[in-house]
Design a protein around this motif. Structure first.
Motif, PDB file in Angstrom:
ATOM      1  N   LEU A 155       0.813  -1.210   0.000  1.00  0.00           N
ATOM      2  CA  LEU A 155       0.000   0.000   0.000  1.00  0.00           C
ATOM      3  C   LEU A 155       0.850   1.265   0.000  1.00  0.00           C
ATOM      4  O   LEU A 155       0.366   2.344  -0.321  1.00  0.00           O
ATOM      5  N   ASP A 156       2.143   1.105   0.326  1.00  0.00           N
ATOM      6  CA  ASP A 156       3.031   2.250   0.491  1.00  0.00           C
ATOM      7  C   ASP A 156       3.901   2.532  -0.731  1.00  0.00           C
ATOM      8  O   ASP A 156       4.843   3.329  -0.629  1.00  0.00           O
ATOM      9  N   VAL A 157       3.594   1.915  -1.861  1.00  0.00           N
ATOM     10  CA  VAL A 157       4.445   2.092  -3.040  1.00  0.00           C
ATOM     11  C   VAL A 157       3.612   1.998  -4.308  1.00  0.00           C
ATOM     12  O   VAL A 157       2.763   1.123  -4.455  1.00  0.00           O
ATOM     13  N   TYR A 199       1.486   8.930   0.159  1.00  0.00           N
ATOM     14  CA  TYR A 199       2.916   8.936  -0.147  1.00  0.00           C
ATOM     15  C   TYR A 199       3.609  10.142   0.485  1.00  0.00           C
ATOM     16  O   TYR A 199       2.973  11.159   0.781  1.00  0.00           O
ATOM     17  N   THR A 200       4.934  10.008   0.648  1.00  0.00           N
ATOM     18  CA  THR A 200       5.737  11.091   1.214  1.00  0.00           C
ATOM     19  C   THR A 200       6.909  11.475   0.315  1.00  0.00           C
ATOM     20  O   THR A 200       7.626  12.424   0.613  1.00  0.00           O
ATOM     21  N   GLY A 214       4.205   7.671  -6.137  1.00  0.00           N
ATOM     22  CA  GLY A 214       5.035   7.950  -4.982  1.00  0.00           C
ATOM     23  C   GLY A 214       5.353   6.759  -4.111  1.00  0.00           C
ATOM     24  O   GLY A 214       4.997   5.616  -4.400  1.00  0.00           O
ATOM     25  N   LEU A 215       6.028   7.063  -3.011  1.00  0.00           N
ATOM     26  CA  LEU A 215       6.422   6.087  -2.001  1.00  0.00           C
ATOM     27  C   LEU A 215       6.135   6.670  -0.626  1.00  0.00           C
ATOM     28  O   LEU A 215       6.239   7.885  -0.425  1.00  0.00           O
ATOM     29  N   ARG A 216       5.805   5.818   0.325  1.00  0.00           N
ATOM     30  CA  ARG A 216       5.728   6.256   1.724  1.00  0.00           C
ATOM     31  C   ARG A 216       6.949   5.700   2.446  1.00  0.00           C
ATOM     32  O   ARG A 216       7.003   4.524   2.797  1.00  0.00           O
ATOM     33  N   HIS A 248      10.963  14.918  -1.292  1.00  0.00           N
ATOM     34  CA  HIS A 248      10.090  14.499  -0.205  1.00  0.00           C
ATOM     35  C   HIS A 248       9.124  15.627   0.132  1.00  0.00           C
ATOM     36  O   HIS A 248       9.393  16.800  -0.160  1.00  0.00           O
ATOM     37  N   ALA A 249       8.025  15.296   0.778  1.00  0.00           N
ATOM     38  CA  ALA A 249       7.119  16.276   1.355  1.00  0.00           C
ATOM     39  C   ALA A 249       7.169  16.170   2.872  1.00  0.00           C
ATOM     40  O   ALA A 249       7.440  15.095   3.412  1.00  0.00           O
TER      41      ALA A 249
END
Length: 267
Positions: A155-157, A199-200, A214-216, A248-249
């Motif tokens: 879920l993070d990618v 995502y971050t 994105g990616l988290r 990154h955010a």
């Protein structure tokens, strides 16, 4: 209390972005990663002018971590992750602020896999896990925030099938993160957004931000006493779209004050 973590990808090159973001969002505590600056060139005066005291652990051209506190000076409690006196990378710093221990980390990327960089990442993870257990045993409020360089789940990618042999998504790394959290830590962002693709990080290439590919990888881990105070968590995604910004955010959490009744909200 609002706490934020932000991999700035060069503290001096992104200083205007950082100061603008601080002014617009006014977090109480900030963890910064990837300063890419030796200690002597950290922009302490500009950070002070923005209203923040700071401690930092820099390194020329690479790595680097810092902790900021609004209107006060963080009390440094640790500079560097224990367990390997020969490791000179600037990847961990820790402070006591407002009755809380705040750890700021920049975990190794680990690419390419396989290779020595990946092995270093796993060893660093082992050191972090050992030290995190010691922090939990103290029974004090602890936050460990930063760029963990791991996507814990699919879920993070974006398109996880493309990342199976990347050091950020290798099963060994995800297992290490799961073992760390399993000690009793709360993954703040995922707790308040359990089923959401959030995502971050968005690469500079292939129009990733516009496509939301994105990616988290930036996470908050909270000890049990802090987790009870968690009311909000989110990502300042729009900052990733600013000019000359990091890839990154900023990620943030809000905590209820001790003794206050909490009511969790999502954003």
């Amino acid at each position: 209390m609002k706490i934020a973590t932000y991999n700035v990808n060069g503290v001096n090159g992104r200083l205007n972005v950082i100061v603008r973001w601080l002014g617009e969002t006014s977090p109480d505590i900030v963890c910064l990663q990837e300063l890419k600056s030796p200690d002597a060139k950290f922009p302490a005066k500009a950070i002070e002018a923005a209203g923040y005291g700071a401690i930092w652990h820099g390194q020329k051209s690479w790595n680097g971590v810092a902790i900021l506190a609004k209107g006060k000076e963080p009390l440094q409690t640790r500079n560097g992750l224990p367990g390997d006196p020969g490791d000179m990378h600037s990847r961990y710093i820790e402070a006591a602020i407002g009755g809380m221990v705040v750890g700021c980390l920049y975990l190794p990327n680990g690419n390419p896999y396989p290779g020595p960089k990946f092995e270093y990442k796993l060893k660093w993870f082992q050191r972090l896990t050992k030290y995190a257990a010691e922090l939990l045993e103290l029974g004090v409020p602890v936050v460990i925030a930063g760029d963990y360089n791991v996507m814990p789940t699919e879920l993070d990618v974006y398109k996880p099938e493309r990342w199976l042999d990347d050091a950020l998504f290798r099963i060994e790394v995800r297992d290490a993160y799961r073992d760390l959290v399993g000690q009793g830590w709360t993954d703040a962002l995922r707790t308040l957004h359990p089923g959401e693709r959030i995502y971050t990080f968005w690469d500079y290439f292939r129009n990733a931000y516009a496509r939301d590919a994105g990616l988290r990888i930036d996470h908050f881990l909270l000890s049990p006493t802090v987790a009870k105070r968690l009311v909000m968590a989110g990502v300042d995604k729009d900052v990733r779209g600013w000019e000359h910004t990091s890839d990154h955010a900023p990620v943030w959490i809000e905590l209820a004050e001790d003794g206050q009744k909490r009511k969790r909200r999502k954003k």
